[in-house]
Enzyme design. Structure first.
Site, short mmCIF file in Angstrom:
data_model
loop_
_atom_site.label_atom_id
_atom_site.label_comp_id
_atom_site.label_asym_id
_atom_site.label_seq_id
_atom_site.Cartn_x
_atom_site.Cartn_y
_atom_site.Cartn_z
CE1 TYR A 13 -11.30 97.63 2.83
CE2 TYR A 13 -13.26 96.31 2.46
CZ TYR A 13 -12.13 96.59 3.20
OH TYR A 13 -11.81 95.82 4.31
CG ASP A 26 2.84 105.18 5.18
OD1 ASP A 26 2.22 104.21 4.70
OD2 ASP A 26 2.62 106.36 4.86
CB SER A 31 -12.40 92.16 3.03
OG SER A 31 -13.76 92.46 3.19
CE LYS A 50 -8.88 94.75 2.79
NZ LYS A 50 -7.68 94.50 3.62
N1 LIG Z 1 -13.35 95.74 10.61
C1 LIG Z 1 -13.92 95.15 9.57
O1 LIG Z 1 -15.16 95.11 9.48
C2 LIG Z 1 -13.10 94.49 8.50
C3 LIG Z 1 -13.78 93.63 7.60
C4 LIG Z 1 -13.04 93.02 6.60
C5 LIG Z 1 -11.69 93.26 6.50
N2 LIG Z 1 -11.07 94.08 7.40
C6 LIG Z 1 -9.65 94.31 7.22
O2 LIG Z 1 -8.98 93.99 8.44
C7 LIG Z 1 -7.78 94.75 8.52
C8 LIG Z 1 -7.69 95.42 9.87
O3 LIG Z 1 -8.79 96.31 9.99
P1 LIG Z 1 -9.41 96.76 11.38
O4 LIG Z 1 -10.84 96.49 11.33
O5 LIG Z 1 -8.61 96.20 12.51
O6 LIG Z 1 -9.24 98.33 11.25
P2 LIG Z 1 -8.59 99.40 12.23
O7 LIG Z 1 -8.83 100.70 11.57
O8 LIG Z 1 -9.06 99.18 13.62
O9 LIG Z 1 -7.03 99.04 12.17
C9 LIG Z 1 -6.28 99.21 11.02
C10 LIG Z 1 -4.87 99.59 11.41
O10 LIG Z 1 -4.11 99.74 10.19
C11 LIG Z 1 -3.30 100.88 10.36
N3 LIG Z 1 -2.88 101.46 9.08
C12 LIG Z 1 -3.64 102.15 8.18
N4 LIG Z 1 -2.88 102.59 7.18
C13 LIG Z 1 -1.61 102.19 7.43
C14 LIG Z 1 -0.38 102.36 6.76
N5 LIG Z 1 -0.28 103.05 5.63
N6 LIG Z 1 0.73 101.82 7.31
C15 LIG Z 1 0.66 101.13 8.48
N7 LIG Z 1 -0.48 100.94 9.15
C16 LIG Z 1 -1.61 101.47 8.64
C17 LIG Z 1 -4.15 101.86 11.15
O11 LIG Z 1 -3.37 102.90 11.75
C18 LIG Z 1 -4.83 100.95 12.15
O12 LIG Z 1 -4.09 100.83 13.35
C19 LIG Z 1 -7.80 95.71 7.34
O13 LIG Z 1 -7.01 95.19 6.29
C20 LIG Z 1 -9.27 95.73 6.94
O14 LIG Z 1 -9.45 96.07 5.59
C21 LIG Z 1 -11.76 94.70 8.38
#
Ligand SMILES: NC(=O)c1ccc[n+]([C@@H]2O[C@H](COP(=O)([O-])OP(=O)(O)OC[C@H]3O[C@@H](n4cnc5c(N)ncnc54)[C@H](O)[C@@H]3O)[C@@H](O)[C@H]2O)c1
Length: 244
Positions: free
Chosen positions: A155, A62, A142, A159
């Site tokens: 959020y 975590d 992001s 970021k």
């Molecule tokens: N998907 C989108 O549209 C998008 C857009 C911009 C930015 N992002 C960023 O990309 C990154 C990845 O997002 P994603 O889309 O793959 O989401 P996702 O939810 O598919 O994956 C995120 C992962 O982070 C893990 N996680 C959450 N809290 C945690 C913690 N406290 N300790 C360890 N792991 C933890 C989750 O278990 C999950 O496996 C994030 O930082 C997100 O903010 C995503």
């Protein structure tokens, strides 16, 4: 093989963008350490990488807990002796919420995972990277850091903090040979995006589609590799034109 003999930690690697980055890095020769929450599919992702001939280890972590991040880094060193790359990718989103309705728990969770978790990660790896005289730190920010969406207030702020923290660390760490850069994804096809948001977001992306996790992995590979050896302190928008 652009990451041959490198050791990379990727947080949030059990799903979505982090999983794709871990698979990409492993395919390019890196040993990958997958950090994610204990209940996630981390072990399966690691097994999938190993089945394809890669080297991977899942360490339940975590990232909001400093002792768990310290343990992640220590176990990586114990197993693989070095850390060449840290990708601070784990993050959490929030439902569209007006500013007046954001409660304390939401604020705390977003800031803890998206900002504090990134900070602990950087703090934990830099002694090893400084000793090695080199290292690459990547963050997943992001597009909302620089082109916010209404209702994602805290959020977006989290970021924005990631982008600025990365720039600040790039300055602080440059003389130690450590590069720090950020990837800013636009809405990406992962579990973070629900079906209602999909169509709405697609309309705001000039290239007319959501990004795929592999788009982020390709950008991460470039920034992690020696192809980017003169690049530090930047953010790359992987956004289909969203930030124009
Ligand atoms: N998907 C989108 O549209 C998008 C857009 C911009 C930015 N992002 C960023 O990309 C990154 C990845 O997002 P994603 O889309 O793959 O989401 P996702 O939810 O598919 O994956 C995120 C992962 O982070 C893990 N996680 C959450 N809290 C945690 C913690 N406290 N300790 C360890 N792991 C933890 C989750 O278990 C999950 O496996 C994030 O930082 C997100 O903010 C995503």
């Amino acid at each position: 093989m652009r990451l041959k003999n490198k050791v990379a930690i990727i947080t949030g690697a059990a799903a979505g963008i982090g999983k794709s980055i871990a698979e990409k890095f492993a395919g390019e020769g890196a040993t990958v350490v997958l950090a994610d929450l204990p209940h996630t599919a981390g072990n399966e992702v690691a097994k999938g990488i190993e089945d394809k001939g890669g080297k991977a280890l899942f360490i339940p972590t975590d990232i909001t807990k400093k002792d768990e991040v310290t343990n992640l880094v220590k176990k990586t060193i114990d197993n693989f002796k070095t850390i060449d790359i840290l990708h601070n990718n784990a993050g959490v989103a929030m439902p569209i919420t007006s500013l007046e309705e954001v409660d304390d728990d939401t604020y705390q969770r977003i800031m803890d995972v998206n900002v504090k978790g990134v900070f602990w990660g950087i703090q934990a790896v830099i002694p090893y990277m400084k000793e090695a005289g080199e290292g690459v730190i990547l963050c997943t920010g992001s597009t909302s850091a620089i082109r916010p969406r209404s209702g994602l207030n805290i959020y977006c702020a989290s970021k924005g903090a990631v982008v600025t923290l990365a720039k600040s660390m790039a300055l602080e760490l440059a003389s130690f040979g450590i590069r720090v850069n950020t990837i800013n994804p636009v809405a990406t096809d992962t579990g973070m995006i629900d079906s209602e948001q999909r169509e709405k977001f697609i309309k705001t992306i000039p290239l007319g589609q959501l990004a795929q996790p592999i788009d982020m992995a390709n950008a991460a590979l470039f920034l992690a590799s020696d192809d980017a050896k003169m690049i530090t302190g930047i953010e790359i928008e992987v956004d289909g034109g969203r930030c124009i």
